[in-house]
Motif scaffolding. Structure first.
Motif, short mmCIF file in Angstrom:
data_model
loop_
_atom_site.label_atom_id
_atom_site.label_comp_id
_atom_site.label_asym_id
_atom_site.label_seq_id
_atom_site.Cartn_x
_atom_site.Cartn_y
_atom_site.Cartn_z
N ASN A 35 0.82 -1.21 0.00
CA ASN A 35 0.00 0.00 0.00
C ASN A 35 0.86 1.26 0.00
O ASN A 35 0.60 2.20 -0.77
CB ASN A 35 -0.96 0.01 1.19
N GLU A 36 1.86 1.29 0.87
CA GLU A 36 2.75 2.45 0.92
C GLU A 36 3.51 2.60 -0.40
O GLU A 36 3.68 3.71 -0.91
CB GLU A 36 3.73 2.31 2.09
N PHE A 37 3.98 1.48 -0.93
CA PHE A 37 4.70 1.50 -2.20
C PHE A 37 3.82 2.12 -3.29
O PHE A 37 4.27 2.96 -4.06
CB PHE A 37 5.12 0.08 -2.60
N LYS A 38 2.56 1.73 -3.34
CA LYS A 38 1.62 2.25 -4.34
C LYS A 38 1.42 3.75 -4.17
O LYS A 38 1.33 4.49 -5.16
CB LYS A 38 0.29 1.50 -4.21
N GLU A 39 1.36 4.23 -2.91
CA GLU A 39 1.20 5.66 -2.66
C GLU A 39 2.37 6.47 -3.22
O GLU A 39 2.17 7.54 -3.78
CB GLU A 39 1.11 5.93 -1.16
N ILE A 40 3.57 5.94 -3.08
CA ILE A 40 4.77 6.67 -3.51
C ILE A 40 5.05 6.48 -4.99
O ILE A 40 5.38 7.42 -5.71
CB ILE A 40 5.99 6.25 -2.67
N PHE A 41 4.91 5.26 -5.47
CA PHE A 41 5.34 4.92 -6.83
C PHE A 41 4.20 4.74 -7.82
O PHE A 41 4.45 4.55 -9.02
CB PHE A 41 6.21 3.66 -6.81
N GLY A 42 2.96 4.79 -7.33
CA GLY A 42 1.81 4.65 -8.23
C GLY A 42 1.91 3.39 -9.07
O GLY A 42 2.20 2.31 -8.59
N ASP A 43 1.70 3.57 -10.37
CA ASP A 43 1.84 2.47 -11.33
C ASP A 43 3.33 2.36 -11.70
O ASP A 43 3.77 2.92 -12.69
CB ASP A 43 0.97 2.74 -12.57
N TYR A 44 4.07 1.68 -10.86
CA TYR A 44 5.54 1.63 -10.91
C TYR A 44 6.08 1.24 -12.29
O TYR A 44 5.66 0.26 -12.88
CB TYR A 44 6.07 0.67 -9.86
N LYS A 45 7.02 2.04 -12.76
CA LYS A 45 7.77 1.77 -14.00
C LYS A 45 9.26 1.81 -13.66
O LYS A 45 9.77 2.86 -13.23
CB LYS A 45 7.47 2.82 -15.06
N GLU A 46 9.92 0.71 -13.84
CA GLU A 46 11.33 0.60 -13.46
C GLU A 46 12.20 1.68 -14.10
O GLU A 46 13.12 2.21 -13.48
CB GLU A 46 11.86 -0.79 -13.84
N GLU A 47 11.89 2.04 -15.34
CA GLU A 47 12.71 3.03 -16.04
C GLU A 47 12.61 4.44 -15.44
O GLU A 47 13.44 5.30 -15.72
CB GLU A 47 12.36 3.07 -17.54
N LYS A 48 11.63 4.67 -14.57
CA LYS A 48 11.50 5.97 -13.91
C LYS A 48 12.31 6.05 -12.62
O LYS A 48 12.44 7.12 -12.03
CB LYS A 48 10.04 6.27 -13.61
N LEU A 49 12.85 4.91 -12.16
CA LEU A 49 13.63 4.87 -10.92
C LEU A 49 15.09 5.18 -11.22
O LEU A 49 15.69 4.59 -12.11
CB LEU A 49 13.51 3.50 -10.26
N ASN A 50 15.63 6.11 -10.47
CA ASN A 50 17.05 6.46 -10.59
C ASN A 50 17.64 6.48 -9.19
O ASN A 50 17.18 7.23 -8.33
CB ASN A 50 17.21 7.82 -11.27
N VAL A 51 18.63 5.66 -8.96
CA VAL A 51 19.32 5.62 -7.67
C VAL A 51 20.74 6.08 -7.92
O VAL A 51 21.45 5.51 -8.74
CB VAL A 51 19.29 4.20 -7.07
#
Length: 103
Positions: A35-51
């Protein structure tokens, strides 16, 4: 001192170890806190993540003279900083602890 620290970081491959630890923590977070993950990342797309590597620091607990190295990374998603990850290693390059925080 700076050169000695750089040598320890390189010898023990601490940046790569921290990246690996981040991925483990991120995947656990994704599964365990859906649930928390969905709040922050919505419909998660790996290419939008930058670490990205933010900093590396040498720390001492003054009351015990305990020394350790912290590798700190910032987590961006869709061009917004959404959290950070800190991995702590002793002076022999062994994992001590980590902190995974989302904002």
């Amino acid at each position: 001192m700076l050169e000695q620290l750089k040598e320890l970081i390189k010898r023990y491959n601490l940046v790569e170890k921290a990246k690996d630890s981040f991925l483990i923590n991120f995947n656990n977070y994704r599964e365990e806190e859906k649930n928390e993950f969905k709040e922050i990342f919505g419909d998660y797309k790996e290419e939008k993540l930058n670490v990205r590597l933010h900093s590396i620091s040498y720390n001492i607990w003054p009351e015990s003279d305990y020394e350790y190295i912290v590798v700190r990374m910032k987590m961006e998603y869709d061009n917004k900083i959404v959290g950070e990850f800190k991995a702590c290693y002793n002076m022999s390059g062994e994992y001590e602890d980590d902190y995974f925080v989302t904002y």
